[in-house]
Design a protein around this motif. Structure first.
Motif, PDB file in Angstrom:
ATOM      1  N   MET A 294       1.004  -1.222   0.018  1.00 13.85           N
ATOM      2  CA  MET A 294      -0.157  -0.151   0.011  1.00 13.85           C
ATOM      3  C   MET A 294       0.840   1.021  -0.098  1.00 13.85           C
ATOM      4  O   MET A 294       0.543   2.038  -0.689  1.00 13.85           O
ATOM      5  N   ALA A 295       2.210   1.148   0.691  1.00 19.31           N
ATOM      6  CA  ALA A 295       3.017   2.476   0.736  1.00 19.31           C
ATOM      7  C   ALA A 295       3.510   2.528  -0.347  1.00 19.31           C
ATOM      8  O   ALA A 295       3.660   3.656  -0.928  1.00 19.31           O
ATOM      9  N   LEU A 296       3.793   1.604  -1.298  1.00 21.43           N
ATOM     10  CA  LEU A 296       4.352   1.745  -2.535  1.00 21.43           C
ATOM     11  C   LEU A 296       3.304   2.156  -3.662  1.00 21.43           C
ATOM     12  O   LEU A 296       3.725   3.059  -4.393  1.00 21.43           O
ATOM     13  N   LEU A 297       2.150   1.709  -3.462  1.00 21.19           N
ATOM     14  CA  LEU A 297       0.989   2.344  -4.298  1.00 21.19           C
ATOM     15  C   LEU A 297       0.909   4.027  -4.108  1.00 21.19           C
ATOM     16  O   LEU A 297       0.734   4.580  -5.079  1.00 21.19           O
ATOM     17  N   CYS A 325       5.472   8.534   7.360  1.00 20.17           N
ATOM     18  CA  CYS A 325       4.521   9.433   7.818  1.00 20.17           C
ATOM     19  C   CYS A 325       3.175   8.702   8.205  1.00 20.17           C
ATOM     20  O   CYS A 325       2.562   9.165   8.975  1.00 20.17           O
ATOM     21  N   CYS A 326       2.706   7.566   7.484  1.00 23.75           N
ATOM     22  CA  CYS A 326       1.631   6.686   8.075  1.00 23.75           C
ATOM     23  C   CYS A 326       1.726   6.254   9.375  1.00 23.75           C
ATOM     24  O   CYS A 326       0.780   6.209  10.123  1.00 23.75           O
ATOM     25  N   LEU A 332      -2.809   4.691   7.556  1.00 25.74           N
ATOM     26  CA  LEU A 332      -2.171   4.369   6.323  1.00 25.74           C
ATOM     27  C   LEU A 332      -3.648   4.281   5.414  1.00 25.74           C
ATOM     28  O   LEU A 332      -4.164   3.204   5.551  1.00 25.74           O
ATOM     29  N   PRO A 333      -3.776   5.246   4.751  1.00 22.07           N
ATOM     30  CA  PRO A 333      -5.090   5.319   4.019  1.00 22.07           C
ATOM     31  C   PRO A 333      -5.200   4.317   2.908  1.00 22.07           C
ATOM     32  O   PRO A 333      -4.119   3.817   2.051  1.00 22.07           O
ATOM     33  N   GLY A 339     -10.737   6.715   2.997  1.00 18.05           N
ATOM     34  CA  GLY A 339     -11.314   6.928   4.286  1.00 18.05           C
ATOM     35  C   GLY A 339     -11.022   5.558   5.279  1.00 18.05           C
ATOM     36  O   GLY A 339     -11.314   5.749   6.487  1.00 18.05           O
ATOM     37  N   HIS A 340     -10.431   4.566   4.817  1.00 14.71           N
ATOM     38  CA  HIS A 340     -10.120   3.405   5.582  1.00 14.71           C
ATOM     39  C   HIS A 340      -8.916   3.362   5.884  1.00 14.71           C
ATOM     40  O   HIS A 340      -7.984   3.577   4.971  1.00 14.71           O
TER      41      HIS A 340
END
Length: 442
Positions: A294-297, A325-326, A332-333, A339-340
């Protein structure tokens, strides 16, 4: 600097040297599991075998971690004939909305889903449209019994190797506690855990998936195919289903592999560091491959320029600044449903994980060694302790979630090497804003 560059590439080379054996291990394990699922289908045609998706093998080859892999078992049901009753999310920000799969009273072709082993009759006699619901908890119980019977049959007829051979299955690990069935498959010396998940395929997509259009660089045809797949349903509780975006996210990750640069290499490196250093060789709880994916995306959206991914060390830091940052903001959006919060309710010590990730970002050389003899002189830390204050800004002001803000972070870590004048100007403007804010707060 040359020594640092060679260190990153040496580490990547060590990871790549394992990709082919890992892919072979996965293929053997998957073949064994597919043989069992074929028998499940023969016993109960309501459960299908999906041969069409090869993304799990692709992702497994990128990983060093041994987290479980999902194996979806599609249900043979016409979703267009079902009544999908939306119930809303349990809590704001918790994730996809829950739903129930209602069976219309006058439905034709759904008789096999109105048997008591998977069906619950509606208690609302005033509901003239729905006669009951397909219950995920019951579906899981049926699937568990079928898997046990299929494993016994396949072993008895030598359709899968015995426990002493190259591949074996551990049926004792089957459980329903996590809304999936966990099955351990041995392949050579490696054991691969699969989460068997019943899934309801849906042809229609969801509006939130339109966010993938923000993924720069991917061919338009690729995005159209991802959008056209639709959103599947998986168990969310013993009574409810939820939407799953696992497949489109995996498709997006695969699409990034078609672009030039070190996007997927950065993911492989961070997954290896996470497994070996942040999770103590997999012995401690911590971030998963999916968290890093998710961080890569997000990093691919925030850093669309090809030059951001041209150099290996810089590519890793693009993902690192997003991840830090997350962790600092504990949010972690979800890339398709912002919103999740994927860190909400994860049960992890996020403060401890943050400290480990920041320590790596400040002085990565300690974690990049393949063997103790490879460790040379350790450069001084790249940052001071004040960076955590900077990383907290998006929590109070979401407008900081921009490329210029993350460019400031890259500059802090001494890996901002972009020559574009407009981008440099935007980064400097954001930096001045953060300095002004820090002065006002002090």
């Amino acid at each position: 600097m040359a020594a640092q560059v060679s260190l990153w590439h040496h580490y990547l080379h060590a990871i790549r040297s394992r990709e082919a054996p890992r892919a072979q291990d996965y293929q053997r394990a998957e073949n064994t599991l597919l043989a069992v699922l074929e028998r499940v289908h023969a016993l109960d045609p309501r459960f299908l075998v999906d041969y069409s998706r090869d993304l799990q093998a692709f992702q497994f080859s990128l990983r060093s971690s041994e987290d479980p892999l999902d194996m979806e078992v599609p249900l043979q049901v016409n979703t267009e004939a079902l009544l999908i009753e939306e119930l809303g999310a349990p809590e704001p920000g918790d994730g996809p909305a829950l739903c129930r799969l209602g069976v219309p009273r006058e439905a034709v072709g759904l008789e096999q889903w109105r048997t008591e082993d998977v069906f619950s009759t509606s208690e609302d006699e005033g509901n003239a449209e729905c006669c009951g619901h397909i219950v995920p908890g019951r579906v899981l119980r049926v699937l568990k019994a079928l898997l046990v019977a299929a494993i016994v049959h396949c072993r008895h007829h030598s359709l899968i190797p015995p426990a002493t051979a190259a591949c074996s299955l551990n049926a004792a690990s089957l459980s329903e506690e996590q809304l999936h069935l966990s099955l351990l498959v041995s392949s050579g010396w490696r054991k691969i855990r699969f989460n068997i998940v019943p899934v309801v395929r849906r042809k229609q997509g969801a509006p939130t998936l339109e966010r993938v259009q923000l993924m720069p660089g991917l061919p338009e045809g690729t995005l159209r195919r991802i959008l056209g797949h639709g959103v599947d349903l998986v168990p969310a509780s013993p009574q409810h289903w939820r939407t799953s975006s696992g497949y489109p996210l995996s498709q997006l990750l695969s699409g990034l592999g078609s672009l030039q640069g070190h996007r997927l290499d950065s993911l492989s490196i961070l997954d290896r560091v996470n497994h070996e250093s942040w999770r103590d060789g997999g012995q401690s709880p911590g971030l998963t491959f999916d968290h890093l994916k998710m961080a890569l995306l997000w990093a691919s959206v925030l850093f669309p320029a090809p030059e951001d991914w041209a150099e290996l060390q810089g590519a890793v830091y693009r993902v690192l600044v997003v991840l830090l940052c997350c962790l600092a903001t504990r949010n972690l959006p979800h890339p398709l449903c912002p919103g999740h919060n994927l860190l909400r309710g994860c049960g992890l010590d996020l403060s401890a994980i943050y400290q480990r990730v920041e320590r790596f970002a400040s002085q990565p050389e300690m974690s990049l060694r393949i063997h103790v003899t490879h460790l040379g002189r350790i450069p001084p830390p790249r940052i001071d302790n004040g960076v955590q204050v900077l990383l907290q800004l998006p929590a109070s002001d979401p407008t900081y979630w921009t490329p210029a803000y993350f460019d400031v972070l890259l500059d802090k870590f001494q890996v901002f090497n972009i020559q574009d004048k407009e981008r440099i100007s935007a980064m400097q403007g954001t930096f001045r804003k953060t300095k002004t804010l820090s002065t006002e707060e002090s």
